[in-house]
Design a protein around this motif. Structure first.
Motif, PDB file in Angstrom:
ATOM      1  N   GLY A  38       0.731  -1.227   0.032  1.00  0.00           N
ATOM      2  CA  GLY A  38       0.011   0.111  -0.009  1.00  0.00           C
ATOM      3  C   GLY A  38       0.774   1.258  -0.072  1.00  0.00           C
ATOM      4  O   GLY A  38       0.161   2.478  -0.053  1.00  0.00           O
ATOM      5  N   LYS A  41       4.225   1.589  -4.587  1.00  0.00           N
ATOM      6  CA  LYS A  41       5.076   0.916  -5.413  1.00  0.00           C
ATOM      7  C   LYS A  41       4.621   0.744  -6.723  1.00  0.00           C
ATOM      8  O   LYS A  41       5.135   1.106  -7.707  1.00  0.00           O
ATOM      9  CB  LYS A  41       5.909  -0.280  -4.741  1.00  0.00           C
ATOM     10  CG  LYS A  41       6.406  -0.060  -3.395  1.00  0.00           C
ATOM     11  CD  LYS A  41       6.829  -1.321  -2.755  1.00  0.00           C
ATOM     12  CE  LYS A  41       6.157  -2.669  -2.585  1.00  0.00           C
ATOM     13  NZ  LYS A  41       4.949  -2.276  -1.622  1.00  0.00           N
ATOM     14  N   SER A  42       3.705   0.029  -6.730  1.00  0.00           N
ATOM     15  CA  SER A  42       3.020  -0.404  -8.144  1.00  0.00           C
ATOM     16  C   SER A  42       2.448   0.728  -8.859  1.00  0.00           C
ATOM     17  O   SER A  42       2.814   0.653 -10.119  1.00  0.00           O
ATOM     18  CB  SER A  42       1.806  -1.414  -8.039  1.00  0.00           C
ATOM     19  OG  SER A  42       2.061  -2.527  -7.159  1.00  0.00           O
ATOM     20  N   THR A  43       1.837   1.630  -8.204  1.00  0.00           N
ATOM     21  CA  THR A  43       1.323   2.891  -8.771  1.00  0.00           C
ATOM     22  C   THR A  43       2.436   3.448  -9.430  1.00  0.00           C
ATOM     23  O   THR A  43       2.364   3.923 -10.661  1.00  0.00           O
ATOM     24  CB  THR A  43       0.745   3.810  -7.586  1.00  0.00           C
ATOM     25  OG1 THR A  43      -0.485   3.161  -7.015  1.00  0.00           O
ATOM     26  CG2 THR A  43       0.075   5.325  -8.324  1.00  0.00           C
TER      27      THR A  43
HETATM   28  P1  ADP Z   1       1.824  -1.209  -3.210  1.00  0.00           P
HETATM   29  O1  ADP Z   1       2.525  -1.534  -4.697  1.00  0.00           O
HETATM   30  O2  ADP Z   1       3.179  -0.667  -2.586  1.00  0.00           O
HETATM   31  O3  ADP Z   1       1.462  -2.235  -2.455  1.00  0.00           O
HETATM   32  P2  ADP Z   1      -0.027   0.355  -4.679  1.00  0.00           P
HETATM   33  O4  ADP Z   1       0.452   1.469  -5.577  1.00  0.00           O
HETATM   34  O5  ADP Z   1      -0.616  -0.819  -4.926  1.00  0.00           O
HETATM   35  O6  ADP Z   1       0.926   0.002  -3.264  1.00  0.00           O
HETATM   36  O7  ADP Z   1      -1.314   1.094  -3.786  1.00  0.00           O
HETATM   37  C1  ADP Z   1      -0.962   2.244  -2.945  1.00  0.00           C
HETATM   38  C2  ADP Z   1      -2.393   2.642  -2.500  1.00  0.00           C
HETATM   39  O8  ADP Z   1      -3.394   3.010  -3.555  1.00  0.00           O
HETATM   40  C3  ADP Z   1      -3.171   1.759  -1.628  1.00  0.00           C
HETATM   41  O9  ADP Z   1      -3.820   2.194  -0.635  1.00  0.00           O
HETATM   42  C4  ADP Z   1      -3.935   1.271  -2.672  1.00  0.00           C
HETATM   43  O10 ADP Z   1      -5.096   0.485  -1.988  1.00  0.00           O
HETATM   44  C5  ADP Z   1      -4.749   2.250  -3.574  1.00  0.00           C
HETATM   45  N1  ADP Z   1      -5.067   1.763  -4.892  1.00  0.00           N
HETATM   46  C6  ADP Z   1      -4.358   1.194  -5.812  1.00  0.00           C
HETATM   47  N2  ADP Z   1      -4.865   1.120  -6.900  1.00  0.00           N
HETATM   48  C7  ADP Z   1      -6.090   1.586  -6.635  1.00  0.00           C
HETATM   49  C8  ADP Z   1      -7.193   1.735  -7.590  1.00  0.00           C
HETATM   50  N3  ADP Z   1      -7.334   1.335  -8.730  1.00  0.00           N
HETATM   51  N4  ADP Z   1      -8.364   2.596  -7.025  1.00  0.00           N
HETATM   52  C9  ADP Z   1      -8.174   2.995  -5.614  1.00  0.00           C
HETATM   53  N5  ADP Z   1      -7.173   3.014  -4.886  1.00  0.00           N
HETATM   54  C10 ADP Z   1      -6.158   2.061  -5.456  1.00  0.00           C
END
Ligand code: ADP
Length: 282
Positions: A38, A41-43
């Motif tokens: 959360g 990173k993925s974002t």
């Molecule tokens: P990580 O890869 O570090 O786990 P993410 O980038 O997946 O983190 O997520 C960062 C935050 O954005 C988290 O709170 C996640 O729930 C939220 N999030 C990710 N994708 C979405 C989306 N499509 N809509 C709403 N919230 C999202």
């Protein structure tokens, strides 16, 4: 090579995944993005290939701004490696690796599966270079171990000689031994070709072993950016402690984090422990 200029991301439901992040990742660097689940990173990775459009700021790959209009130009330059490998399990190893060439082929050739001889040769070379043998070429991907499947994923990612490889938690589904092997392989492939790698991980020990540079995110903000040798256990604890868990004096560095230059490690004092931090940092 890869530049994030003041990027922020607020999803439609109001979740702020990234605050204001600025990073410049030079050509050939193996940059690991660390952070708890959360953290964003993925974002960050998904912004680099246009799967997510930043709410503010801009991302550039090789000087080209990532936007809907530039995706056909940018995507063939970027190889992707996924946590769940994303292979077509019923297809052969060879077909999966050849699939990495599809973004650069005309639609009619892709639909007919008419891969040029040079492309087939390249697939064979890459399959050999990731340590798989000739007998694997015609084997279905589903018949391989997880580590072998990720080797196929790496070979596929390098098919178009990308200048950038994005690896989103590439070893999250693998055991520790296979994780080491796969990261070593990824690093070697990148080093041999001068490829830039942006790789997200959540294992501190692996990041310290393989990264040229560690960028740590916490709650959507960069809280560490520096060489792996500076990423000591106290910093690891801070990264894996949610801001909401940091209290009193310990919470103060979070405010400093926003103001600190990206090149300097932000955390210098021990932070409250978060479950699991010690194992991750050791
Ligand atoms: P990580 O890869 O570090 O786990 P993410 O980038 O997946 O983190 O997520 C960062 C935050 O954005 C988290 O709170 C996640 O729930 C939220 N999030 C990710 N994708 C979405 C989306 N499509 N809509 C709403 N919230 C999202």
């Amino acid at each position: 090579m890869l530049r994030f200029d003041s990027v922020g991301m607020r999803y439609a439901d109001g979740t702020v995944a990234l605050k204001t992040v600025s990073l410049h990742i030079p050509a050939g660097q193996f940059c690991v993005v660390l952070g708890a689940s959360g953290a964003g990173k993925s974002t960050l990775l998904r912004m680099a290939n246009g799967l997510v459009s930043p709410s503010s700021g801009a991302v550039h790959v090789d000087g080209v701004r990532v936007a809907a209009s530039s995706l056909t130009q940018i995507r063939p330059r970027i190889g992707m490696i996924h946590q769940q490998f994303n292979l077509v399990l019923r297809s052969t190893v060879a077909a999966n690796v050849l699939g990495g060439a599809l973004p650069a082929m005309p639609m009619w050739r892709a639909l007919a599966g008419l891969f040029p001889a040079a492309t087939r040769r390249r697939a064979c070379e890459l399959i050999a270079s990731v340590g798989l043998q000739e007998q694997h070429l015609r084997r279905r991907a589903s018949e391989l171990s997880g580590g072998q499947q990720q080797r196929v994923g790496i070979a596929r990612a390098f098919m178009l000689e990308p200048s950038l490889v994005l690896a989103d938690e590439p070893v999250a589904s693998l055991d520790p031994h296979a994780s080491q092997e796969v990261l070593a392989l990824l690093k070697r492939q990148a080093l041999e070709r001068g490829t830039t790698v942006l790789c997200s991980l959540h294992q501190v020990d692996l990041a310290r072993s393989f990264a040229d540079r560690i960028v740590a995110l916490r709650d959507g903000a960069v809280v560490f950016d520096g060489p792996p040798e500076d990423f000591d256990p106290s910093i690891a604890r801070a990264v894996y402690t949610k801001a909401t868990e940091a209290t009193g004096a310990a919470a103060k560095p979070a405010a400093d984090a926003a103001a600190a230059p990206a090149s300097a490690p932000v955390w210098t004092s021990p932070m409250p422990l978060h479950a699991g931090v010690l194992e991750m940092a050791s």
